[in-house]
Write a protein that holds these residues in place. Structure first.
Motif, PDB file in Angstrom:
ATOM      1  N   SER A 158       0.878  -1.416   0.022  1.00  0.00           N
ATOM      2  CA  SER A 158      -0.117   0.117   0.038  1.00  0.00           C
ATOM      3  C   SER A 158       0.876   1.303  -0.099  1.00  0.00           C
ATOM      4  N   PHE A 159       1.777   1.167   0.994  1.00  0.00           N
ATOM      5  CA  PHE A 159       2.655   2.474   1.031  1.00  0.00           C
ATOM      6  C   PHE A 159       3.517   2.793  -0.339  1.00  0.00           C
ATOM      7  N   SER A 160       3.971   1.391  -1.171  1.00  0.00           N
ATOM      8  CA  SER A 160       4.740   1.669  -2.041  1.00  0.00           C
ATOM      9  C   SER A 160       3.669   1.903  -3.550  1.00  0.00           C
ATOM     10  N   ALA A 161       2.556   1.628  -3.378  1.00  0.00           N
ATOM     11  CA  ALA A 161       1.675   2.169  -4.488  1.00  0.00           C
ATOM     12  C   ALA A 161       1.309   3.767  -4.347  1.00  0.00           C
ATOM     13  N   LEU A 162       1.158   4.054  -3.306  1.00  0.00           N
ATOM     14  CA  LEU A 162       0.792   5.476  -2.825  1.00  0.00           C
ATOM     15  C   LEU A 162       1.822   6.528  -2.848  1.00  0.00           C
ATOM     16  N   PHE A 163       3.135   6.026  -2.648  1.00  0.00           N
ATOM     17  CA  PHE A 163       4.050   7.297  -2.744  1.00  0.00           C
ATOM     18  C   PHE A 163       5.057   6.695  -4.004  1.00  0.00           C
ATOM     19  N   ASP A 164       5.037   5.610  -4.552  1.00  0.00           N
ATOM     20  CA  ASP A 164       5.794   5.579  -5.978  1.00  0.00           C
ATOM     21  C   ASP A 164       5.107   5.899  -6.946  1.00  0.00           C
ATOM     22  N   GLY A 165       3.597   6.164  -6.729  1.00  0.00           N
ATOM     23  CA  GLY A 165       2.672   6.677  -7.696  1.00  0.00           C
ATOM     24  C   GLY A 165       2.872   8.194  -7.744  1.00  0.00           C
ATOM     25  N   SER A 166       2.796   8.539  -6.353  1.00  0.00           N
ATOM     26  CA  SER A 166       2.894  10.020  -6.301  1.00  0.00           C
ATOM     27  C   SER A 166       4.258  10.647  -6.805  1.00  0.00           C
ATOM     28  N   ALA A 167       5.481   9.652  -6.582  1.00  0.00           N
ATOM     29  CA  ALA A 167       6.815  10.132  -7.209  1.00  0.00           C
ATOM     30  C   ALA A 167       6.748  10.103  -8.687  1.00  0.00           C
ATOM     31  N   ARG A 168       6.169   9.396  -9.263  1.00  0.00           N
ATOM     32  CA  ARG A 168       5.825   9.296 -10.823  1.00  0.00           C
ATOM     33  C   ARG A 168       5.245  10.460 -11.193  1.00  0.00           C
ATOM     34  N   ALA A 169       4.152  10.659 -10.556  1.00  0.00           N
ATOM     35  CA  ALA A 169       3.499  12.084 -11.116  1.00  0.00           C
ATOM     36  C   ALA A 169       4.175  13.236 -10.841  1.00  0.00           C
ATOM     37  N   LYS A 170       4.808  13.234  -9.682  1.00  0.00           N
ATOM     38  CA  LYS A 170       5.748  14.549  -9.850  1.00  0.00           C
ATOM     39  C   LYS A 170       6.945  14.661 -10.632  1.00  0.00           C
ATOM     40  N   ALA A 171       7.387  13.299 -10.897  1.00  0.00           N
ATOM     41  CA  ALA A 171       8.558  13.413 -11.904  1.00  0.00           C
ATOM     42  C   ALA A 171       8.240  13.782 -13.307  1.00  0.00           C
ATOM     43  N   THR A 172       6.974  13.518 -13.608  1.00  0.00           N
ATOM     44  CA  THR A 172       6.272  13.745 -14.888  1.00  0.00           C
ATOM     45  C   THR A 172       5.947  15.294 -14.972  1.00  0.00           C
ATOM     46  N   ALA A 173       5.580  15.741 -13.907  1.00  0.00           N
ATOM     47  CA  ALA A 173       5.134  17.143 -13.809  1.00  0.00           C
ATOM     48  C   ALA A 173       6.327  17.819 -14.052  1.00  0.00           C
ATOM     49  N   SER A 174       7.363  17.475 -13.234  1.00  0.00           N
ATOM     50  CA  SER A 174       8.526  18.461 -13.075  1.00  0.00           C
ATOM     51  C   SER A 174       9.380  18.511 -14.656  1.00  0.00           C
ATOM     52  N   GLU A 175       9.283  17.345 -15.451  1.00  0.00           N
ATOM     53  CA  GLU A 175       9.832  17.208 -16.708  1.00  0.00           C
ATOM     54  C   GLU A 175       9.255  18.571 -17.600  1.00  0.00           C
ATOM     55  N   SER A 176       8.116  19.100 -17.289  1.00  0.00           N
ATOM     56  CA  SER A 176       7.351  19.862 -18.233  1.00  0.00           C
ATOM     57  C   SER A 176       8.086  21.222 -17.820  1.00  0.00           C
ATOM     58  N   ARG A 177       8.596  21.330 -16.385  1.00  0.00           N
ATOM     59  CA  ARG A 177       9.165  22.566 -15.958  1.00  0.00           C
ATOM     60  C   ARG A 177      10.495  22.762 -15.861  1.00  0.00           C
ATOM     61  N   LYS A 178      10.999  24.011 -15.974  1.00  0.00           N
ATOM     62  CA  LYS A 178      12.420  23.950 -15.812  1.00  0.00           C
ATOM     63  C   LYS A 178      12.870  24.103 -14.418  1.00  0.00           C
ATOM     64  N   GLY A 179      14.007  23.591 -14.005  1.00  0.00           N
ATOM     65  CA  GLY A 179      14.409  23.586 -12.383  1.00  0.00           C
ATOM     66  C   GLY A 179      15.154  22.307 -12.264  1.00  0.00           C
ATOM     67  N   ASP A 180      15.768  22.145 -11.171  1.00  0.00           N
ATOM     68  CA  ASP A 180      16.624  21.214 -10.577  1.00  0.00           C
ATOM     69  C   ASP A 180      15.512  19.988 -10.106  1.00  0.00           C
ATOM     70  N   GLN A 181      15.411  18.888 -10.841  1.00  0.00           N
ATOM     71  CA  GLN A 181      14.743  17.914 -10.538  1.00  0.00           C
ATOM     72  C   GLN A 181      15.019  17.080  -9.040  1.00  0.00           C
ATOM     73  N   SER A 182      16.322  16.769  -9.161  1.00  0.00           N
ATOM     74  CA  SER A 182      16.787  16.155  -7.770  1.00  0.00           C
ATOM     75  C   SER A 182      16.325  17.165  -6.594  1.00  0.00           C
ATOM     76  N   ARG A 183      16.371  18.299  -6.638  1.00  0.00           N
ATOM     77  CA  ARG A 183      16.115  18.914  -5.422  1.00  0.00           C
ATOM     78  C   ARG A 183      14.665  19.231  -4.971  1.00  0.00           C
ATOM     79  N   GLU A 184      13.851  19.106  -6.234  1.00  0.00           N
ATOM     80  CA  GLU A 184      12.468  18.903  -5.790  1.00  0.00           C
ATOM     81  C   GLU A 184      12.036  17.619  -5.272  1.00  0.00           C
ATOM     82  N   LYS A 185      12.654  16.500  -5.878  1.00  0.00           N
ATOM     83  CA  LYS A 185      12.459  15.087  -5.212  1.00  0.00           C
ATOM     84  C   LYS A 185      12.908  15.197  -3.631  1.00  0.00           C
ATOM     85  N   ARG A 186      14.172  15.631  -3.457  1.00  0.00           N
ATOM     86  CA  ARG A 186      14.367  15.789  -1.985  1.00  0.00           C
ATOM     87  C   ARG A 186      13.511  16.550  -1.178  1.00  0.00           C
ATOM     88  N   SER A 187      13.024  17.524  -1.406  1.00  0.00           N
ATOM     89  CA  SER A 187      12.051  18.556  -0.769  1.00  0.00           C
ATOM     90  C   SER A 187      10.614  17.683  -0.536  1.00  0.00           C
TER      91      SER A 187
END
Length: 526
Positions: free
Chosen positions: A424-453
C-alpha cells in the motif's frame, strides 16, 4: 482552480468493515484471557447490584476499576446478556462461567461496538484523496494489534479508539468544542487515556483565545461547561451515594506496582534488567543482596515486589518523567496550535506515557499506533516510521497469546499486515513520485532538489532502509530463539529469558520511535 479529488466511496469502507467482521467471527473459539471473565463479571455486577455498591463489591477478585461511563456501558449490555443467557448476569452462579452462549455473546459485542471505529475512519477520511483514505481503512480496521487484543485476548479497545479518532477528526476540522467533549467522554470510559490530557488542555486553551479576549472567554466558558457536564453525568450518581473516594481508589490502585505481569516494552524494562544484573553481580562478589521474587506484578493490588539494588520508583517519579517528556509537545501546542498537528501531538503523548508511565499495560501501545496511522499517509518518511513502529508494537503483543494453537494466527496476522503495508505504501508514494517526476519534466528547474524536498529517494517513494531491515531481522532471531532454540538448548531452565528478550528488544524499537516523533515535533516550524 484545480478540482479536489473525490473522497473514497463509503461502499468500500463498508466492504472492509464487513470482511473484517467475518474474520473476527472466525476468531470466536480462540483463546480467552482473564479479561474475558473480568468483563463478564462486570456485566453481572452492574446488573445485580445497586449503583452504590458497584465500586465496593468484592465478590470476585476482578473488581470494577474503570470509570463510570464504562460501567454504564456494561449495564446496558447486561440487559441483552440476560436475554441471551440469565446465568451470565448472575453475581454468584456466573463466576467463571464459560458456556458457548457467554462466549458468543461477549465476542459479538466487541465486533458490534467496533462500528464506532468504522464510523471514525469514515469521518476522518471523507475529504481525503481516495488512495490515502483506503490506506487508512486498511491500517485501522484491519489492525492486527486490535485483532489480537480485542478479538482473541478480549477487550473493547476498538470502541474506545473510535471515540479517540472521532475527537481527533473534529479537532483536525477546527471544531474544538466537539473534539474536547469527545475526549472528556473518552476519559469517563477509560481513564488511562488521560495521558493526552495536558496536550488537549494546552491546545484547546490556546485555540479558545485566538482573536479577541471576549470571544476567547466565551469559547472557554462553553468548553468548560460541556466538560463539567460530562463529568457530572459520569460521577454525579457516585458523589450522591458518597462513593467518590472508593471510585478514585479503584481507578488509581498505585499498590499494583511499577510494571505489569508481562513487562510492557518501555523504559522501565531497562531499569528492571539493570537491577537484576547488578544484584546478580553483587551477590557473586559476596554482597548480601536480598533477591525479590519478581520485579513485576500480576495486576492485583498489593502484589508489587521491590527492586533489589536500584532505588524504588514511585508514581510521582513516573508522573514527572511523563510531564518532562511531554514538555516539547506542550510548548509547540502553546506557540502554534494548528489542527493539522493534533493527531501527531496526541500520538506522541501516548507514546511518552507508554514509555515512562506507572504500571503500563503492553496493550496500551494501541493508543499511539492507531492515531499514528493518520500521519503515515503524509509522506514517505512518516510511512517508513509507521511501518517500523507497527511491526514492533504488534510483535510485542505476541506473549499475550501463549497457547500453541494461536501461534499460527498471530504470525499470519503480522506477516499479512507487513505485506499490506509495504504494497500500500509503495503504491501510494511510488505513484506520487512518478506523477511529480512527470510534472517536473515539463518545467525548468532542478529535479533532484524537488524530489529531495518531497522526501523521495532516487528510486521513488517508499523504500525500507538498511537499519530497519537489520532491526526487523533481529525480531526474527529473537523469535527463533524463544520458540525453538531456547527449549531445545536450555529446556525448562530460565523460562523468563524469551519473554525478557522480546520486551527489551521491542523497548529499543519503541524508544527509537519516541525519539523520531520528538525530533519531528521539534523540527516542525512554528
Amino acid at each position: 482552480m484545480a478540482k479536489a479529488p473525490p473522497p473514497p466511496p463509503v461502499s468500500g469502507l463498508l466492504w472492509h468493515a464487513a470482511a473484517a467482521a467475518c474474520l473476527k467471527l472466525l476468531l470466536i473459539p480462540s483463546y480467552r484471557s482473564t479479561d474475558f471473565e473480568v468483563h463478564r463479571h462486570w456485566l453481572a455486577l452492574t446488573h445485580s447490584l445497586p449503583i452504590s455498591r458497584w465500586y465496593s463489591d468484592e465478590t470476585s477478585p476482578w473488581t470494577l476499576d474503570y470509570p463510570p461511563f464504562f460501567a454504564f456501558f456494561e449495564l446496558l449490555l447486561s440487559y441483552a446478556a440476560r436475554a441471551a443467557d440469565p446465568v451470565i448476569v448472575h453475581l454468584h452462579r456466573g463466576l467463571g462461567y464459560g458456556s458457548g452462549s457467554v462466549v458468543l455473546f461477549q465476542r459479538a459485542t466487541v465486533v458490534a461496538t467496533d462500528s464506532c471505529l468504522v464510523y471514525a475512519a469514515h469521518r476522518l477520511t471523507r475529504r481525503w484523496e481516495p488512495g490515502k483514505g483506503r490506506l487508512i481503512w486498511v491500517l485501522v480496521i484491519w489492525s492486527p494489534m486490535l485483532l489480537i487484543v480485542d478479538h482473541v485476548h478480549f477487550q473493547y479497545n476498538g470502541f474506545l479508539l473510535g471515540i479517540l479518532l472521532l475527537s481527533i477528526s473534529y479537532l483536525s476540522e477546527g471544531k474544538d468544542l466537539a473534539g474536547g467533549c469527545l475526549f472528556a467522554i473518552l476519559l469517563c470510559f477509560k481513564h488511562l487515556f488521560a495521558v493526552a490530557a495536558p496536550v488537549y488542555f494546552v491546545y484547546l486553551l490556546r485555540r479558545c483565545f485566538r482573536g479577541t479576549f471576549v470571544r476567547g472567554f466565551g469559547r472557554l466558558s462553553a468548553l468548560g461547561a460541556a466538560v463539567i457536564a460530562t463529568f457530572a453525568a459520569a460521577y454525579g450518581p457516585f458523589i450522591y451515594h458518597g462513593q467518590m473516594q472508593q471510585v478514585i481508589r479503584r481507578m488509581f490502585p498505585f499498590g499494583r506496582g511499577l510494571c505489569h505481569a508481562y513487562w510492557a516494552p518501555n523504559f522501565w524494562v531497562f531499569y528492571i534488567v539493570m537491577d537484576k544484573v547488578l544484584s546478580f553481580v553483587l551477590r557473586r562478589l559476596g554482597f548480601d543482596i536480598q533477591m525479590p521474587a519478581a520485579s513485576f506484578t500480576g495486576g492485583l493490588v498489593g502484589n508489587s515486589s521491590p527492586f533489589a539494588v536500584l532505588p524504588q520508583i514511585t508514581p510521582l517519579t513516573t508522573f514527572i518523567m511523563v510531564l518532562l517528556a511531554l514538555s516539547p509537545c506542550l510548548i509547540k501546542a502553546w506557540r502554534n496550535p494548528q489542527p493539522k498537528d493534533a493527531a501527531r501531538w496526541i500520538a506522541y503523548s501516548y507514546t511518552s506515557g507508554f514509555l515512562f508511565g506507572w504500571h503500563v499495560h503492553e496493550k496500551a501501545s494501541l493508543h499511539f499506533v492507531i492515531p499514528l496511522a493518520l500521519t503515515a499517509v503524509q509522506s514517505p518518511g512518516y510511512a517508513k516510521h509507521y511501518f517500523w513502529l507497527s511491526i514492533v508494537s504488534c510483535y510485542s503483543l505476541f506473549p499475550l497469546l501463549f497457547e500453541a494453537q494461536e501461534y499460527p494466527i498471530k504470525v499470519l496476522l503480522l506477516l499479512l499486515h507487513c505485506m499490506a503495508m509495504f504494497l500500500s505504501f509503495s503504491a501510494l508514494f511510488d505513484g506520487s513520485a512518478r506523477a511529480k517526476a512527470t510534472a517536473s519534466e515539463s518545467r525548468k528547474g532542478d529535479q533532484s532538489r524537488e524530489k529531495r524536498s518531497l522526501g523521495l529517494t532516487k528510486e521513488g517513494g517508499f523504500t525500507i532502509g538498511w537499519i530497519t531491515k537489520f532491526y526487523l531481522f533481529g525480531i526474527l532471531l529473537v523469535e527463533l530463539w524463544g520458540q525453538f532454540l531456547h527449549p531445545y538448548i536450555l529446556g525448562n531452565k530460565l523460562p523468563f529469558v524469551p519473554l525478557m528478550m522480546i520486551s527489551v528488544y521491542c523497548a529499543f524499537g519503541i524508544m527509537y520511535s519516541w525519539i523520531w516523533q520528538l525530533r519531528s515535533i521539534i523540527r516542525c516550524s512554528n
